[in-house]
Design an enzyme around this catalytic site. Structure first.
Site, short mmCIF file in Angstrom:
data_model
loop_
_atom_site.label_atom_id
_atom_site.label_comp_id
_atom_site.label_asym_id
_atom_site.label_seq_id
_atom_site.Cartn_x
_atom_site.Cartn_y
_atom_site.Cartn_z
N GLU A 456 0.81 -1.22 0.00
CA GLU A 456 0.00 0.00 0.00
C GLU A 456 0.84 1.27 0.00
O GLU A 456 0.34 2.37 0.18
CB GLU A 456 -1.02 0.00 1.14
CG GLU A 456 -0.53 -0.54 2.45
CD GLU A 456 -1.64 -0.74 3.50
OE1 GLU A 456 -2.80 -0.38 3.26
OE2 GLU A 456 -1.31 -1.25 4.57
N ASP A 480 -4.78 2.99 0.59
CA ASP A 480 -3.57 3.72 0.95
C ASP A 480 -2.65 3.90 -0.24
O ASP A 480 -1.96 4.91 -0.34
CB ASP A 480 -2.83 3.00 2.09
CG ASP A 480 -3.42 3.36 3.44
OD1 ASP A 480 -3.67 4.56 3.66
OD2 ASP A 480 -3.66 2.45 4.25
C1 PEP Z 1 -6.08 -0.20 2.05
O1 PEP Z 1 -5.31 0.68 2.40
O2 PEP Z 1 -6.46 -0.37 0.87
C2 PEP Z 1 -6.63 -1.14 3.05
C3 PEP Z 1 -7.35 -2.16 2.69
O3 PEP Z 1 -6.39 -0.85 4.36
P1 PEP Z 1 -7.20 0.25 5.20
O4 PEP Z 1 -8.32 0.76 4.35
O5 PEP Z 1 -7.68 -0.39 6.45
O6 PEP Z 1 -6.14 1.27 5.46
MG MG Z 2 -4.41 0.59 4.36
#
Ligand code: PEP
Ligand code: MG
Length: 605
Positions: A456, A480
């Site tokens: 990410e 992210d």
């Molecule tokens: C993301 O970043 O795509 C993810 C799945 O994690 P979160 O949304 O919890 O940061």
């Molecule tokens: Mg994330």
């Protein structure tokens, strides 16, 4: 019919004001974060940071005021008891425990003594006594500097609200008033969102918030229609006004006309029929017309969501955001509390894979924590795996619980926000030590537990040739990845228009990650929200992704899209998308292609 319509511009919202009719209809444009439509009476939740003014009573009223306070404490206590029971029934004991802790705080005799002293010795009103004492404690917690402690400040705020309500209708509880309402508020934290009473709150809308914050993610998990980032609007509405929250189009309509209401009701009926039809897909395979299978997994935040996963035919849990256990509990969860939650999920999934992500706290999830107060850029700060590695004891406790629960099914461990190889190695080293400790204590641990990481951060994509040698799987977190690639805060409404997964830079990073994973023979999935829209899901499949993880409610829609296209359609879309230079071109091309391939899905979303 025929009333004049004037369009005004207020902040980032468009306001349509029906001239010549009363009351006027106001149409606000925000960011759609959770699909669905809610129609009801608005319930305004006070902004954070409200203060009760310093008010004094006549000295002859001191006994009455003290009596008022005692009655309010009793009433608030019974109310918390009700919340506890209801939440425990609906959302599980962990969430119920939040209200037990609030109740304990409320019944603390030392607090009562402080309140009574302010009333009896200094002739302050009960409201001011409560507010000033609790604010002082909340501030002390905020100053303590630990993430866990900071959450207590939010709990104190909740207790204050409950007590003030009992004294005569001060700030309304986020969980709902008497009837069914649509909540309007400046902001909602992810944990406040998780506490919403789904039976009373039909939908919500907020002044701030961005497209991919965790409040949005929890709203989707709860399947509660929501629009955020509307800009300042609370001063324009009164409690109990009629409102429509359109979580498909990001629109909020205040005081809608009969015509508009009728149109929305009609659309809701059409959608209800479609949803019933979609439920028939539950047990059908998720495959393209030419038989390419795509594993559809579910993203969850709470153990109770397992039911929705199974009801929507999920092949497993592709992302369990375990940090919500921390956000929902009053103290740092114990190993047993972690274990209970993990065991519940793994065993309920009956042998299907469950990808458990280790703590991903920080940034928007911390709400009003001191940590995020002290950090200028919390998304670039001490969050996620960085926080776990700085708090090895907390990290080890969580890993122990996961490993113990692993014997109950197919549990896989995933580290979030890995940016460097060093971080991955350190996290794996802690995991290794925890396995050794458990074995020394004769606690069974499966011979092999799959270990993966989230991709990410662009740095991780660039270093995948090294990282892939040391993991069993990767999962692309597009939420992210978009934020860090485009330098756009995912929770900030001012730059929401710049936040898009269709930017060619993001598409290239995804494609590069999928190709690298294939080259190294490592499983790859996508668990960011891009997996949840049928259009992006087809694009990802075209890039070579064969496992998608999305909120349970999105799975039937994605499955329906997949079952009506060929792999060649997806690949052609993906290849063509990579040729464009701007997100706008990619978007226009994909929308057009989607409408050709799936006309019935493209209409009236
Ligand atoms: C993301 O970043 O795509 C993810 C799945 O994690 P979160 O949304 O919890 O940061
Ligand atoms: Mg994330």
């Amino acid at each position: 019919m025929g009333a004049q319509v004037a369009l005004l511009s207020i902040g980032n919202s468009r306001v349509r004001n029906r001239v010549g009719s009363s009351p006027p209809m106001l149409e606000l444009q925000g960011i759609a974060v959770s699909p669905g439509v809610a129609i009801g009476k608005v319930l305004i939740l006070d902004q954070e940071g409200y203060r009760i003014t310093r008010s004094q009573i006549d000295s002859s009223d001191r006994n009455n005021e003290a009596q008022r306070l005692r009655q309010a404490i009793d009433e608030a206590s019974s109310r918390l008891d009700e919340h506890r029971q209801r939440s425990a029934e609906k959302l599980g004991k962990k969430i119920g425990a939040i209200f037990s802790a609030h109740q304990q705080m409320l019944l603390d005799p030392s607090l009562h003594a402080e309140w009574l002293r302010l009333i009896e010795d200094e002739c302050y009103s009960a409201e001011y006594a409560i507010s000033s004492v609790l604010n002082r404690y909340a501030q002390a917690f905020r100053n303590m500097g630990s993430g866990m402690m900071s959450e207590r400040a939010a709990d104190i705020r909740d207790v204050e609200r409950t007590l003030l309500e009992s004294l005569g209708g001060h700030p309304t509880q986020a969980s709902g008033g008497d009837g069914q309402s649509v909540l309007a508020s400046h902001d909602l934290t992810p944990s406040e969102t998780a506490k919403l009473d789904r039976e009373k709150i039909l939908g919500f809308c907020t002044e701030v918030g961005g497209p991919a914050g965790h409040t949005a993610i929890v709203a989707r998990g709860l399947e509660i229609p929501a629009v955020v980032g509307l800009g300042t609007f609370l001063h324009r509405i009164a409690n109990a006004a009629d409102v429509i929250v359109d979580g498909y189009r990001g629109r909020v309509i205040l005081q809608p006309t009969e015509e508009v209401l009728a149109r929305y009701r009609e659309r809701m009926e059409v959608r209800a029929t479609r949803t019933t039809k979609l439920s028939e897909l539950r047990d059908l395979p998720a495959q393209t017309l030419d038989g390419t299978h795509v594993s559809l997994m579910a993203n969850i935040e709470f153990p109770y969501e397992v039911e929705a996963c199974l009801a929507r035919g999920a092949e497993g849990v592709g992302l369990y955001r375990t940090e919500f256990l921390y956000l929902g509990s009053v103290k740092e969860p114990t190993e047993e509390q972690h274990f209970e939650a993990y065991h519940q999920v793994v065993s309920a999934m009956g042998g299907k894979p469950v990808v458990m992500r280790t703590l991903d706290l920080g940034a928007d999830k911390m709400g009003q924590s001191p940590q995020s107060d002290r950090e200028n850029n919390p998304f670039l700060g001490l969050r996620s795996i960085r926080l776990s590695l700085r708090n090895p004891q907390m990290f080890r406790t969580q890993l122990r619980a996961m490993l113990r629960a692993a014997s109950a099914g197919d549990l896989r461990i995933m580290f979030p926000m890995i940016t460097t190889l060093h971080e991955l190695r350190t996290a794996r080293m802690v995991l290794r030590q925890v396995i050794d400790d458990l074995q020394e204590d004769n606690i069974p641990v499966p011979a092999k537990v799959s270990v993966g990481m989230m991709v990410e951060v662009p740095a991780a994509v660039l270093m995948l040739d090294h990282l892939l040698l040391e993991v069993d799987f990767i999962s692309i977190g597009t939420n992210d990845l978009i934020q860090y690639t485009l330098a756009v805060d995912r929770t900030n409404e001012y730059v929401a228009d710049l936040y898009t997964g269709l930017d060619p830079s993001v598409l290239r990073l995804i494609k590069q990650s999928v190709d690298q994973a294939a080259k190294y023979g490592v499983d790859v999935s996508v668990c960011g929200e891009m997996s949840s829209t049928p259009l992006c899901a087809l694009l990802l499949v075209g890039f070579g992704v064969r496992t998608l993880s999305a909120p349970p409610s999105a799975l039937p829609h994605v499955k329906q899209a997949l079952r009506n296209v060929t792999l060649a359609d997806c690949e052609a879309m993906a290849n063509r998308s990579l040729e464009f230079g701007t997100a706008r071109e990619v978007d226009a091309y994909l929308q057009g292609r989607f409408a050709q391939l799936l006309p019935e899905m493209a209409i009236g979303a």
